[in-house]
Design an enzyme around this catalytic site. Structure first.
Site, mmCIF file in Angstrom:
data_model
loop_
_atom_site.group_PDB
_atom_site.id
_atom_site.type_symbol
_atom_site.label_atom_id
_atom_site.label_comp_id
_atom_site.label_asym_id
_atom_site.label_seq_id
_atom_site.Cartn_x
_atom_site.Cartn_y
_atom_site.Cartn_z
ATOM 1 N N ASP A 213 -5.976 -1.779 3.506
ATOM 2 C CA ASP A 213 -4.850 -1.880 4.427
ATOM 3 C C ASP A 213 -4.170 -0.518 4.525
ATOM 4 O O ASP A 213 -3.722 0.035 3.515
ATOM 5 C CB ASP A 213 -3.848 -2.914 3.894
ATOM 6 C CG ASP A 213 -2.680 -3.074 4.837
ATOM 7 O OD1 ASP A 213 -2.865 -3.660 5.920
ATOM 8 O OD2 ASP A 213 -1.565 -2.587 4.507
ATOM 9 N N LYS B 73 -2.098 0.283 11.241
ATOM 10 C CA LYS B 73 -0.952 -0.285 11.958
ATOM 11 C C LYS B 73 -0.242 0.738 12.837
ATOM 12 O O LYS B 73 -0.106 1.910 12.457
ATOM 13 C CB LYS B 73 0.073 -0.836 10.956
ATOM 14 C CG LYS B 73 -0.496 -1.669 9.829
ATOM 15 C CD LYS B 73 0.593 -2.318 9.002
ATOM 16 C CE LYS B 73 0.076 -2.843 7.688
ATOM 17 N NZ LYS B 73 -0.051 -1.817 6.647
ATOM 18 N N HIS C 75 3.077 -2.896 13.280
ATOM 19 C CA HIS C 75 3.598 -2.862 11.905
ATOM 20 C C HIS C 75 4.876 -3.690 11.753
ATOM 21 O O HIS C 75 5.050 -4.398 10.759
ATOM 22 C CB HIS C 75 3.848 -1.403 11.500
ATOM 23 C CG HIS C 75 3.883 -1.170 10.037
ATOM 24 N ND1 HIS C 75 3.400 -0.042 9.442
ATOM 25 C CD2 HIS C 75 4.363 -1.902 9.010
ATOM 26 C CE1 HIS C 75 3.575 -0.104 8.130
ATOM 27 N NE2 HIS C 75 4.167 -1.229 7.850
ATOM 28 N N TYR D 29 2.222 5.315 6.524
ATOM 29 C CA TYR D 29 2.007 5.708 5.124
ATOM 30 C C TYR D 29 1.652 7.188 5.001
ATOM 31 O O TYR D 29 1.617 7.733 3.899
ATOM 32 C CB TYR D 29 0.916 4.841 4.464
ATOM 33 C CG TYR D 29 1.185 3.345 4.486
ATOM 34 C CD1 TYR D 29 2.461 2.847 4.751
ATOM 35 C CD2 TYR D 29 0.167 2.425 4.252
ATOM 36 C CE1 TYR D 29 2.713 1.483 4.793
ATOM 37 C CE2 TYR D 29 0.411 1.054 4.284
ATOM 38 C CZ TYR D 29 1.690 0.592 4.562
ATOM 39 O OH TYR D 29 1.924 -0.760 4.605
HETATM 40 N N1 LIG Z 1 3.533 -4.775 6.441
HETATM 41 C C1 LIG Z 1 4.419 -4.217 5.686
HETATM 42 O O1 LIG Z 1 5.536 -3.916 6.096
HETATM 43 C C2 LIG Z 1 4.089 -3.911 4.269
HETATM 44 C C3 LIG Z 1 5.125 -3.706 3.365
HETATM 45 C C4 LIG Z 1 4.783 -3.439 2.035
HETATM 46 C C5 LIG Z 1 3.459 -3.370 1.640
HETATM 47 N N2 LIG Z 1 2.470 -3.554 2.571
HETATM 48 C C6 LIG Z 1 1.053 -3.444 2.191
HETATM 49 O O2 LIG Z 1 0.816 -4.264 1.076
HETATM 50 C C7 LIG Z 1 0.252 -3.475 0.026
HETATM 51 C C8 LIG Z 1 0.606 -4.094 -1.303
HETATM 52 O O3 LIG Z 1 2.016 -4.174 -1.447
HETATM 53 P P1 LIG Z 1 2.727 -3.948 -2.811
HETATM 54 O O4 LIG Z 1 2.596 -2.530 -3.223
HETATM 55 O O5 LIG Z 1 4.080 -4.521 -2.725
HETATM 56 O O6 LIG Z 1 1.817 -4.864 -3.779
HETATM 57 P P2 LIG Z 1 1.970 -5.412 -5.214
HETATM 58 O O7 LIG Z 1 0.587 -5.363 -5.755
HETATM 59 O O8 LIG Z 1 2.730 -6.695 -5.203
HETATM 60 O O9 LIG Z 1 2.897 -4.400 -6.002
HETATM 61 C C9 LIG Z 1 2.466 -3.191 -6.494
HETATM 62 C C10 LIG Z 1 3.122 -2.998 -7.855
HETATM 63 O O10 LIG Z 1 2.503 -3.896 -8.793
HETATM 64 C C11 LIG Z 1 1.979 -3.164 -9.883
HETATM 65 N N3 LIG Z 1 0.691 -3.757 -10.266
HETATM 66 C C12 LIG Z 1 -0.468 -3.752 -9.562
HETATM 67 N N4 LIG Z 1 -1.419 -4.409 -10.215
HETATM 68 C C13 LIG Z 1 -0.880 -4.842 -11.376
HETATM 69 C C14 LIG Z 1 -1.378 -5.567 -12.464
HETATM 70 N N5 LIG Z 1 -2.624 -6.000 -12.497
HETATM 71 N N6 LIG Z 1 -0.530 -5.841 -13.490
HETATM 72 C C15 LIG Z 1 0.744 -5.424 -13.469
HETATM 73 N N7 LIG Z 1 1.281 -4.726 -12.445
HETATM 74 C C16 LIG Z 1 0.468 -4.434 -11.414
HETATM 75 C C17 LIG Z 1 1.825 -1.751 -9.410
HETATM 76 O O11 LIG Z 1 2.012 -0.887 -10.485
HETATM 77 P P3 LIG Z 1 1.232 0.535 -10.621
HETATM 78 O O12 LIG Z 1 1.494 1.309 -9.409
HETATM 79 O O13 LIG Z 1 1.841 1.093 -11.843
HETATM 80 O O14 LIG Z 1 -0.184 0.181 -10.782
HETATM 81 C C18 LIG Z 1 2.959 -1.622 -8.391
HETATM 82 O O15 LIG Z 1 4.171 -1.295 -9.051
HETATM 83 C C19 LIG Z 1 0.792 -2.067 0.302
HETATM 84 O O16 LIG Z 1 0.011 -1.057 -0.306
HETATM 85 C C20 LIG Z 1 0.659 -2.030 1.799
HETATM 86 O O17 LIG Z 1 -0.690 -1.800 2.159
HETATM 87 C C21 LIG Z 1 2.774 -3.839 3.855
#
Ligand SMILES: NC(=O)c1ccc[n+]([C@@H]2O[C@H](COP(=O)([O-])OP(=O)(O)OC[C@H]3O[C@@H](n4cnc5c(N)ncnc54)[C@H](OP(=O)(O)O)[C@@H]3O)[C@@H](O)[C@H]2O)c1
Length: 313
Positions: free
Chosen positions: A52, A86, A119, A57
């Site tokens: 994604d 997006k 987006h 970004y």
């Molecule tokens: N459409 C939108 O507006 C929108 C908004 C936000 C996000 N997104 C998309 O969604 C993706 C994912 O979102 P998100 O970053 O919020 O996802 P998430 O996976 O819920 O959160 C990421 C966080 O979780 C931690 N993490 C990941 N795997 C882990 C595990 N196995 N155990 C413990 N902690 C873990 C990461 O830490 P570390 O970094 O330390 O590994 C990071 O701090 C984004 O990259 C983006 O592509 C879209």
């Protein structure tokens, strides 16, 4: 006889587009481009086949570099990877859509994009500035374009064969309904925040009824308080099924019928997030019934301002 658990390989066929989206997706909202490229490489090696991305970004080139390496080395075939990107809020005017799309496609170094999303439903002042502000620091919106007009421009991209499907992101159920009813080419994908603290069952039911893939971001709660991965319902199930809390949250998301996105720059966590397997039905039910707390981590859905990207970036 042991049967192999195939949850991690689940692909969801697109009703309103061609191809199928792997349910486990890797998000590339990673601020540093070098870290983005490295995380993308690691995710490809771990088995992720769904990425994604977004022009917002500012790192599509880094994702593109890592994918190109894997394709050129013959390790992975382009057609086995599903790539979404997006359109950002400053490009909602129909006359800006094709060039924004083409710029993303070129940065990603791809011949085609599998899915192109709007987006957010908020149009910002058209121009090159992604975060236009007035003298008081307030976002400058664009009242001169509707979401339907932007949607029609995306439909033309599908007509021209530039992307295989289109969709929406950060939208309410009402907005999805509105676009779904008016659209010539229906949304194939709706990307929203969703996890056990924000299950969005009404939206998921609408998506199921109309053949739309609901793609959950922040599937692990974005590492924010209250920590989903420390919720006692999740941790107790994790102990019981000999999985990690993250694997429980991710399996729950896939088994209830969504695709999902997680992000990490740590190889061990990237691997862990791919190694999900099926939860027993009673665990699915417990998560649904026993987690009553409701939390939205990202306010982007209210303003169009990306809650997980620091202002000014
Ligand atoms: N459409 C939108 O507006 C929108 C908004 C936000 C996000 N997104 C998309 O969604 C993706 C994912 O979102 P998100 O970053 O919020 O996802 P998430 O996976 O819920 O959160 C990421 C966080 O979780 C931690 N993490 C990941 N795997 C882990 C595990 N196995 N155990 C413990 N902690 C873990 C990461 O830490 P570390 O970094 O330390 O590994 C990071 O701090 C984004 O990259 C983006 O592509 C879209």
């Amino acid at each position: 006889m042991l049967t192999r658990d195939t949850l991690r390989y689940r692909r969801i066929p697109l009703t309103h587009g061609s191809g199928a989206m792997p349910a486990l997706g890797f998000g590339t909202l990673i601020p540093d481009p070098l870290a983005t490229a490295q995380a993308t490489r690691t995710a490809l090696e771990a088995g992720f086949r769904h990425f994604d991305c977004a022009e917002r970004y500012r790192n599509e080139h880094a994702v593109g570099d890592a994918m190109k390496e894997a394709f050129s080395a013959g390790r992975i075939k382009r057609e086995h990877v599903f790539v979404t990107t997006k359109l950002w809020n400053n490009n909602h005017r129909p006359e800006r859509v094709r060039s924004a799309f083409e710029a993303s496609r070129q940065r990603l170094q791809l011949d085609y994009v599998d899915c192109y999303l709007i987006h957010t439903p908020f149009a910002f002042r058209p121009g090159d500035e992604q975060d236009p502000r007035d003298g008081q620091g307030q976002v400058v919106y664009d009242p001169g374009v509707t979401l339907s007009e932007t949607w029609s421009a995306l439909e033309h991209l599908v007509d021209e064969g530039r992307c295989k499907s289109i969709g929406l992101s950060d939208v309410s159920l009402e907005k999805v309904q509105e676009i779904f009813e008016a659209a010539r080419i229906k949304p194939a994908v709706v990307q929203v925040e969703s996890h056990p603290y924000l299950p969005q069952w009404d939206l998921l039911n609408f998506c199921r009824r109309h053949g739309i893939v609901m793609l959950a971001f922040a599937a692990l709660g974005h590492g924010m308080e209250p920590k989903l991965l420390e919720n006692p319902v999740i941790t107790t199930i994790a102990q019981r099924v000999h999985k990690t809390p993250a694997q429980v949250a991710l399996a729950w998301a896939v088994q209830r019928g969504t695709a999902l996105l997680t992000t990490s720059t740590k190889p061990r966590q990237i691997q862990e997030n791919f190694e999900v397997s099926t939860l027993p039905e009673d665990a699915m039910q417990e998560i649904r019934d026993k987690i009553a707390e409701r939390v939205r981590f990202n306010t982007v859905v209210e303003t169009g301002v990306p809650g997980f990207i620091p202002q000014g970036r």
